[in-house]
Design a protein around this motif. Sequence first.
Motif, PDB file in Angstrom:
ATOM      1  N   GLY A  85       0.834  -1.202   0.000  1.00 11.45           N
ATOM      2  CA  GLY A  85       0.000   0.000   0.000  1.00 11.45           C
ATOM      3  C   GLY A  85       0.863   1.244   0.000  1.00 11.45           C
ATOM      4  O   GLY A  85       2.015   1.202  -0.432  1.00 11.45           O
ATOM      5  N   HIS A  86       0.304   2.354   0.502  1.00 16.40           N
ATOM      6  CA  HIS A  86       1.120   3.566   0.644  1.00 16.40           C
ATOM      7  C   HIS A  86       0.658   4.377   1.850  1.00 16.40           C
ATOM      8  O   HIS A  86      -0.415   4.115   2.406  1.00 16.40           O
ATOM      9  N   ILE A  87       1.475   5.357   2.215  1.00  9.23           N
ATOM     10  CA  ILE A  87       1.202   6.162   3.412  1.00  9.23           C
ATOM     11  C   ILE A  87       0.527   7.475   3.015  1.00  9.23           C
ATOM     12  O   ILE A  87       1.081   8.241   2.215  1.00  9.23           O
ATOM     13  N   GLU A  88      -0.639   7.701   3.581  1.00 13.93           N
ATOM     14  CA  GLU A  88      -1.400   8.936   3.319  1.00 13.93           C
ATOM     15  C   GLU A  88      -0.856  10.084   4.171  1.00 13.93           C
ATOM     16  O   GLU A  88       0.073   9.902   4.964  1.00 13.93           O
ATOM     17  N   ARG A  89      -1.473  11.280   4.031  1.00 16.96           N
ATOM     18  CA  ARG A  89      -0.924  12.482   4.692  1.00 16.96           C
ATOM     19  C   ARG A  89      -1.638  12.847   5.991  1.00 16.96           C
ATOM     20  O   ARG A  89      -1.185  13.699   6.730  1.00 16.96           O
ATOM     21  N   GLU A  90      -2.787  12.212   6.228  1.00 14.32           N
ATOM     22  CA  GLU A  90      -3.484  12.459   7.509  1.00 14.32           C
ATOM     23  C   GLU A  90      -4.197  11.163   7.922  1.00 14.32           C
ATOM     24  O   GLU A  90      -4.566  10.358   7.051  1.00 14.32           O
ATOM     25  N   PRO A  91      -4.355  10.936   9.237  1.00 12.01           N
ATOM     26  CA  PRO A  91      -4.994   9.688   9.666  1.00 12.01           C
ATOM     27  C   PRO A  91      -6.498   9.679   9.394  1.00 12.01           C
ATOM     28  O   PRO A  91      -7.122  10.734   9.366  1.00 12.01           O
ATOM     29  N   ARG A  92      -7.052   8.463   9.196  1.00 13.07           N
ATOM     30  CA  ARG A  92      -8.506   8.327   9.005  1.00 13.07           C
ATOM     31  C   ARG A  92      -8.926   6.915   9.398  1.00 13.07           C
ATOM     32  O   ARG A  92      -8.199   5.957   9.127  1.00 13.07           O
ATOM     33  N   GLY A  93     -10.081   6.787  10.060  1.00 12.42           N
ATOM     34  CA  GLY A  93     -10.625   5.473  10.423  1.00 12.42           C
ATOM     35  C   GLY A  93     -10.394   5.150  11.886  1.00 12.42           C
ATOM     36  O   GLY A  93      -9.440   5.639  12.507  1.00 12.42           O
ATOM     37  N   ALA A  94     -11.289   4.327  12.425  1.00 12.78           N
ATOM     38  CA  ALA A  94     -11.274   4.063  13.871  1.00 12.78           C
ATOM     39  C   ALA A  94     -10.999   2.602  14.225  1.00 12.78           C
ATOM     40  O   ALA A  94     -10.962   2.253  15.401  1.00 12.78           O
ATOM     41  N   HIS A  95     -10.823   1.733  13.230  1.00  8.92           N
ATOM     42  CA  HIS A  95     -10.591   0.308  13.539  1.00  8.92           C
ATOM     43  C   HIS A  95      -9.093   0.012  13.583  1.00  8.92           C
ATOM     44  O   HIS A  95      -8.263   0.855  13.289  1.00  8.92           O
ATOM     45  N   GLY A  96      -8.779  -1.244  13.926  1.00  8.86           N
ATOM     46  CA  GLY A  96      -7.392  -1.696  13.895  1.00  8.86           C
ATOM     47  C   GLY A  96      -6.544  -1.041  14.970  1.00  8.86           C
ATOM     48  O   GLY A  96      -7.021  -0.654  16.031  1.00  8.86           O
ATOM     49  N   PHE A  97      -5.267  -0.871  14.660  1.00  6.00           N
ATOM     50  CA  PHE A  97      -4.314  -0.310  15.624  1.00  6.00           C
ATOM     51  C   PHE A  97      -3.091   0.182  14.855  1.00  6.00           C
ATOM     52  O   PHE A  97      -3.033   0.102  13.621  1.00  6.00           O
ATOM     53  N   GLY A  98      -2.104   0.668  15.598  1.00  2.00           N
ATOM     54  CA  GLY A  98      -0.822   1.039  14.996  1.00  2.00           C
ATOM     55  C   GLY A  98      -0.966   2.048  13.858  1.00  2.00           C
ATOM     56  O   GLY A  98      -1.609   3.095  13.999  1.00  2.00           O
ATOM     57  N   TYR A  99      -0.367   1.733  12.717  1.00  2.00           N
ATOM     58  CA  TYR A  99      -0.329   2.647  11.575  1.00  2.00           C
ATOM     59  C   TYR A  99      -1.553   2.517  10.655  1.00  2.00           C
ATOM     60  O   TYR A  99      -1.590   3.122   9.579  1.00  2.00           O
ATOM     61  N   ASP A 100      -2.540   1.737  11.077  1.00  2.00           N
ATOM     62  CA  ASP A 100      -3.714   1.501  10.218  1.00  2.00           C
ATOM     63  C   ASP A 100      -4.372   2.786   9.701  1.00  2.00           C
ATOM     64  O   ASP A 100      -4.780   2.840   8.537  1.00  2.00           O
ATOM     65  N   PRO A 101      -4.499   3.858  10.516  1.00  2.00           N
ATOM     66  CA  PRO A 101      -5.178   5.065  10.010  1.00  2.00           C
ATOM     67  C   PRO A 101      -4.420   5.766   8.877  1.00  2.00           C
ATOM     68  O   PRO A 101      -5.016   6.510   8.107  1.00  2.00           O
ATOM     69  N   LEU A 102      -3.105   5.529   8.757  1.00  2.00           N
ATOM     70  CA  LEU A 102      -2.308   6.181   7.698  1.00  2.00           C
ATOM     71  C   LEU A 102      -2.087   5.275   6.492  1.00  2.00           C
ATOM     72  O   LEU A 102      -1.624   5.731   5.442  1.00  2.00           O
ATOM     73  N   PHE A 103      -2.397   3.999   6.638  1.00  2.00           N
ATOM     74  CA  PHE A 103      -2.033   3.029   5.598  1.00  2.00           C
ATOM     75  C   PHE A 103      -3.193   2.817   4.630  1.00  2.00           C
ATOM     76  O   PHE A 103      -4.290   2.404   5.017  1.00  2.00           O
ATOM     77  N   GLN A 104      -2.901   3.090   3.357  1.00  2.00           N
ATOM     78  CA  GLN A 104      -3.890   2.869   2.299  1.00  2.00           C
ATOM     79  C   GLN A 104      -3.502   1.594   1.542  1.00  2.00           C
ATOM     80  O   GLN A 104      -2.560   1.593   0.761  1.00  2.00           O
ATOM     81  N   PRO A 105      -4.210   0.484   1.804  1.00  2.00           N
ATOM     82  CA  PRO A 105      -3.855  -0.758   1.097  1.00  2.00           C
ATOM     83  C   PRO A 105      -4.194  -0.665  -0.392  1.00  2.00           C
ATOM     84  O   PRO A 105      -5.220  -0.075  -0.759  1.00  2.00           O
TER      85      PRO A 105
END
Length: 240
Positions: free
Chosen positions: A184-204
Amino acid sequence: MSSSSDRTSQPGETLPPEFASQPERAPQPEPPTQSAPVVEHLPEKIVVVATRNPGKLAEIRATLPFPHWRFVSSVELGDWPEPEESGLTFEENAHIKALTARERFGLAALADDSGLEVDALDGEPGVYSSRYAGPCASDAENNSRLLLALAGVPDAERSARFRCVMVFIDEDGSEFVGTGACEGHIEREPRGAHGFGYDPLFQPDATPGRRMAELGTAEKNAISHRGAALRALRDLLERT
Ligand code: ITT
């Protein structure tokens, strides 16, 4: 004295009519029994999961479909010595954690070591993902540090992947390893409430427009590095 039923026919010999007239019967299937499925008769197997990360534990419980296995975290068992993750690879660290739990509790043990590799950072944070912003860093602090490190990096160069290595050591000491990755790639701002760690920045790559932190556990497991590692492990275990 032998009876006629003891007698064996010889090649070329014609059987007496009372035998010849009886058609050969196909083996009959066993009548269905009322008993419960086999798995319910199996003794419960306790597997200690060497982690203090509840997000990992939930994903592992949801993915390894062995009904008679009960996954208990090392934290739930208490007195967890928390091994130093001194390895230089995910596999070394997963092995350290699984072996420590196996020896400490005398039970079959499962451990995951995982992390994020960012191409523009030459693979960092890698095995240091959980302590990227310091030894006791929170997920939010690690995410902030990552955004800072990638501040000047253009969209086209923000490719990354999660990696996971799962090590299972059975009660008898036999070892099994499953690995998985998720691109995937790394976005510029966090989004989403599930998972943990870097999940809010990671766009699969596999879920365009939906961050890892916007997927439910089952959806995440279907595409994630941990889901892939667990399925590889499950395939190995099912073959033994
Ligand atoms: P344990 O060692 O106790 O299992 P941990 O969180 O410290 O827990 P690791 O040492 O394997 O686990 O570090 C993994 C880090 O990598 C984790 O803390 C996250 O920052 C990141 N990571 C791994 N898998 C992830 C996932 O599925 N989603 C988001 N971040 C993940």
